[in-house]
Design an enzyme around this catalytic site. Structure first.
Site, PDB file in Angstrom:
ATOM      1  N   ARG A   1      13.743  -7.877   4.420  1.00 24.64           N
ATOM      2  CA  ARG A   1      14.662  -8.691   4.152  1.00 24.64           C
ATOM      3  C   ARG A   1      15.830  -7.549   5.060  1.00 24.64           C
ATOM      4  O   ARG A   1      15.397  -6.311   4.493  1.00 24.64           O
ATOM      5  CB  ARG A   1      15.103  -9.131   3.076  1.00 24.64           C
ATOM      6  CG  ARG A   1      14.209  -9.700   2.506  1.00 24.64           C
ATOM      7  CD  ARG A   1      13.637 -10.820   3.445  1.00 24.64           C
ATOM      8  NE  ARG A   1      14.931 -12.258   3.432  1.00 24.64           N
ATOM      9  CZ  ARG A   1      14.852 -13.463   4.468  1.00 24.64           C
ATOM     10  NH1 ARG A   1      13.285 -13.443   4.345  1.00 24.64           N
ATOM     11  NH2 ARG A   1      15.838 -13.922   4.514  1.00 24.64           N
TER      12      ARG A   1
ATOM     13  N   ASN B   1      13.602   4.373   3.630  1.00 24.78           N
ATOM     14  CA  ASN B   1      12.911   3.685   4.054  1.00 24.78           C
ATOM     15  C   ASN B   1      10.841   4.319   5.309  1.00 24.78           C
ATOM     16  O   ASN B   1      11.220   5.256   5.172  1.00 24.78           O
ATOM     17  CB  ASN B   1      13.424   2.429   5.204  1.00 24.78           C
ATOM     18  CG  ASN B   1      12.562   1.639   5.485  1.00 24.78           C
ATOM     19  OD1 ASN B   1      11.433   0.923   5.445  1.00 24.78           O
ATOM     20  ND2 ASN B   1      12.411   1.265   6.552  1.00 24.78           N
TER      21      ASN B   1
ATOM     22  N   GLU C   1       1.154   7.420   6.715  1.00 29.10           N
ATOM     23  CA  GLU C   1       1.874   6.390   5.894  1.00 29.10           C
ATOM     24  C   GLU C   1       2.068   7.221   4.415  1.00 29.10           C
ATOM     25  O   GLU C   1       2.895   7.426   3.715  1.00 29.10           O
ATOM     26  CB  GLU C   1       2.133   4.838   6.286  1.00 29.10           C
ATOM     27  CG  GLU C   1       2.734   5.071   7.432  1.00 29.10           C
ATOM     28  CD  GLU C   1       3.314   2.883   7.405  1.00 29.10           C
ATOM     29  OE1 GLU C   1       4.144   3.136   7.434  1.00 29.10           O
ATOM     30  OE2 GLU C   1       2.572   2.576   8.218  1.00 29.10           O
TER      31      GLU C   1
ATOM     32  N   ASP D   1      16.461  -0.260  11.057  1.00 29.65           N
ATOM     33  CA  ASP D   1      15.445   1.505  11.732  1.00 29.65           C
ATOM     34  C   ASP D   1      15.966   2.316  12.544  1.00 29.65           C
ATOM     35  O   ASP D   1      15.717   2.863  13.591  1.00 29.65           O
ATOM     36  CB  ASP D   1      14.563   0.754  12.345  1.00 29.65           C
ATOM     37  CG  ASP D   1      13.329  -0.739  12.008  1.00 29.65           C
ATOM     38  OD1 ASP D   1      13.340  -0.117  10.687  1.00 29.65           O
ATOM     39  OD2 ASP D   1      13.083  -1.423  12.057  1.00 29.65           O
TER      40      ASP D   1
ATOM     41  N   HIS E   1       8.800   3.363   9.343  1.00 29.75           N
ATOM     42  CA  HIS E   1       8.849   2.314   9.437  1.00 29.75           C
ATOM     43  C   HIS E   1       7.682   3.099  10.164  1.00 29.75           C
ATOM     44  O   HIS E   1       6.997   4.046  10.476  1.00 29.75           O
ATOM     45  CB  HIS E   1       9.900   2.835  10.875  1.00 29.75           C
ATOM     46  CG  HIS E   1      10.200   1.924  11.504  1.00 29.75           C
ATOM     47  ND1 HIS E   1       9.688   0.296  11.618  1.00 29.75           N
ATOM     48  CD2 HIS E   1       9.776   2.131  12.807  1.00 29.75           C
ATOM     49  CE1 HIS E   1       9.936  -0.116  13.150  1.00 29.75           C
ATOM     50  NE2 HIS E   1       9.603   0.747  13.784  1.00 29.75           N
TER      51      HIS E   1
ATOM     52  N   SER F   1       1.021  -1.237  -0.548  1.00 27.00           N
ATOM     53  CA  SER F   1      -0.398   0.121   0.013  1.00 27.00           C
ATOM     54  C   SER F   1       0.643   1.416  -0.464  1.00 27.00           C
ATOM     55  O   SER F   1       0.529   2.145  -0.911  1.00 27.00           O
ATOM     56  CB  SER F   1      -0.982   0.118   1.513  1.00 27.00           C
ATOM     57  OG  SER F   1      -0.435   0.540   2.847  1.00 27.00           O
ATOM     58  N   ASN F   2       2.070   1.365   0.719  1.00 25.64           N
ATOM     59  CA  ASN F   2       2.989   2.531   0.811  1.00 25.64           C
ATOM     60  C   ASN F   2       3.042   2.370  -1.128  1.00 25.64           C
ATOM     61  O   ASN F   2       3.665   3.376  -1.778  1.00 25.64           O
ATOM     62  CB  ASN F   2       4.308   1.872   1.581  1.00 25.64           C
ATOM     63  CG  ASN F   2       3.481   2.702   3.083  1.00 25.64           C
ATOM     64  OD1 ASN F   2       3.366   4.025   3.355  1.00 25.64           O
ATOM     65  ND2 ASN F   2       2.893   1.665   3.995  1.00 25.64           N
TER      66      ASN F   2
ATOM     67  N   ARG G   1      23.277 -14.073   1.467  1.00 25.54           N
ATOM     68  CA  ARG G   1      22.910 -12.948   1.627  1.00 25.54           C
ATOM     69  C   ARG G   1      23.402 -11.706   0.181  1.00 25.54           C
ATOM     70  O   ARG G   1      22.810 -10.980  -0.645  1.00 25.54           O
ATOM     71  CB  ARG G   1      22.979 -12.350   2.810  1.00 25.54           C
ATOM     72  CG  ARG G   1      21.307 -11.419   2.619  1.00 25.54           C
ATOM     73  CD  ARG G   1      21.812 -10.405   4.576  1.00 25.54           C
ATOM     74  NE  ARG G   1      21.789 -11.569   5.423  1.00 25.54           N
ATOM     75  CZ  ARG G   1      19.598 -11.475   6.400  1.00 25.54           C
ATOM     76  NH1 ARG G   1      19.056 -10.583   5.560  1.00 25.54           N
ATOM     77  NH2 ARG G   1      19.730 -12.678   6.758  1.00 25.54           N
TER      78      ARG G   1
HETATM   79  C1  GRF Z   1       4.014  -0.524   6.524  1.00 31.11           C
HETATM   80  O1  GRF Z   1       3.284  -0.170   8.087  1.00 31.11           O
HETATM   81  C2  GRF Z   1       5.461  -0.219   6.475  1.00 31.11           C
HETATM   82  O2  GRF Z   1       5.580   1.279   7.370  1.00 31.11           O
HETATM   83  C3  GRF Z   1       6.405  -1.183   7.197  1.00 31.11           C
HETATM   84  O3  GRF Z   1       5.828  -2.386   6.840  1.00 31.11           O
HETATM   85  C4  GRF Z   1       4.468  -2.243   6.197  1.00 31.11           C
HETATM   86  C5  GRF Z   1       3.607  -2.158   4.914  1.00 31.11           C
HETATM   87  O4  GRF Z   1       2.305  -2.055   4.824  1.00 31.11           O
HETATM   88  N1  GRF Z   1       7.519  -1.321   6.954  1.00 31.11           N
HETATM   89  P1  GRF Z   1       2.627  -2.616   2.813  1.00 31.11           P
HETATM   90  O5  GRF Z   1       3.322  -3.027   1.924  1.00 31.11           O
HETATM   91  O6  GRF Z   1       3.295  -0.509   2.310  1.00 31.11           O
HETATM   92  O7  GRF Z   1       1.071  -2.064   2.901  1.00 31.11           O
END
Ligand code: GRF
Length: 209
Positions: A94, A110, A177, A148, A112, A15-16, A68
């Protein structure tokens, strides 16, 4: 303005990623979507990206059996093939090696779901509720080797409601977010926010829910 070429790395729902793709669909946004890359071929976000007309690929980490650096080399090859010069982690689950992170220094961001440095890691909403905090939210930051951590580009906060359930809090933070990630990324790429050591000048973008 030359637009940066962004690769968005996901592991699941995306979703982000969708919020970033929507922002990047505007030619005035300082980055365009070059690639969506997942470590999981079954990630739902891959279909969402393809439906938006964005190349979407998977490099399955399981094929590398814990190697990795080899996994990251394979991802790096796909990033190079699509001309990516910016990496946006968006629910990418990962851990990355210090070497890979260093190769993208100040070019990897990133999001978080907590107000860092509080609650790095997983289960952030449950842990915030257990800790009894009054405010919670999310953070967009430049990526450094420690999980993080890294210079904070922006934060969005909200007040925790009395007796709020973790899922309800998570949903309210997620909506924040989706606003914060494109806004903080845009400000950074436009040079309105710049890294100075481990801080961002003149100061992180601040949103309130
Ligand atoms: C979000 O809460 C993001 O902050 C975290 O993992 C989640 C991912 O959600 N790192 P989506 O896949 O973006 O819906």
């Amino acid at each position: 303005m030359t637009r940066r070429r962004a690769a968005i790395l996901i592991s699941g729902r995306g979703s982000n990623m969708a919020a970033l793709l929507a922002a990047m669909a505007d030619p005035a946004f300082p980055a365009e979507a070059a690639l969506v890359l997942s470590n999981d071929p079954a990630a739902n976000g891959l279909e969402t990206a393809r439906a938006a007309g964005v190349p979407a690929e998977a490099v399955d980490h399981r094929a590398f059996r814990g190697d990795r650096p080899a996994f990251e080399a394979a991802m790096g090859e796909r990033l190079a093939a699509h001309g990516a010069d910016l990496v946006c982690l968006a629910g990418f689950m990962r851990l990355l090696t210090p070497g890979f992170v260093a190769s993208w220094r100040d070019r990897m961001v990133n999001i978080h779901p907590s107000l860092l440095p509080a609650f790095p890691g997983l289960r952030t909403h449950e842990r915030a509720l257990e800790a009894g905090v009054a405010f919670h939210g999310c953070t967009v930051h430049l990526v450094r080797p420690e999980m993080d951590s890294g210079p904070i580009l922006g934060q969005a906060m909200l007040g925790v409601k009395p007796g709020e359930a973790p899922d309800d809090l998570a949903a309210r933070v997620l909506a924040l977010e989706h606003r914060l990630y494109p806004a903080a990324l845009s400000a950074f790429l436009r040079g309105e926010l710049r890294p100075e050591g481990e801080r961002i000048l003149p100061g992180p973008l601040a949103l309130a829910g």
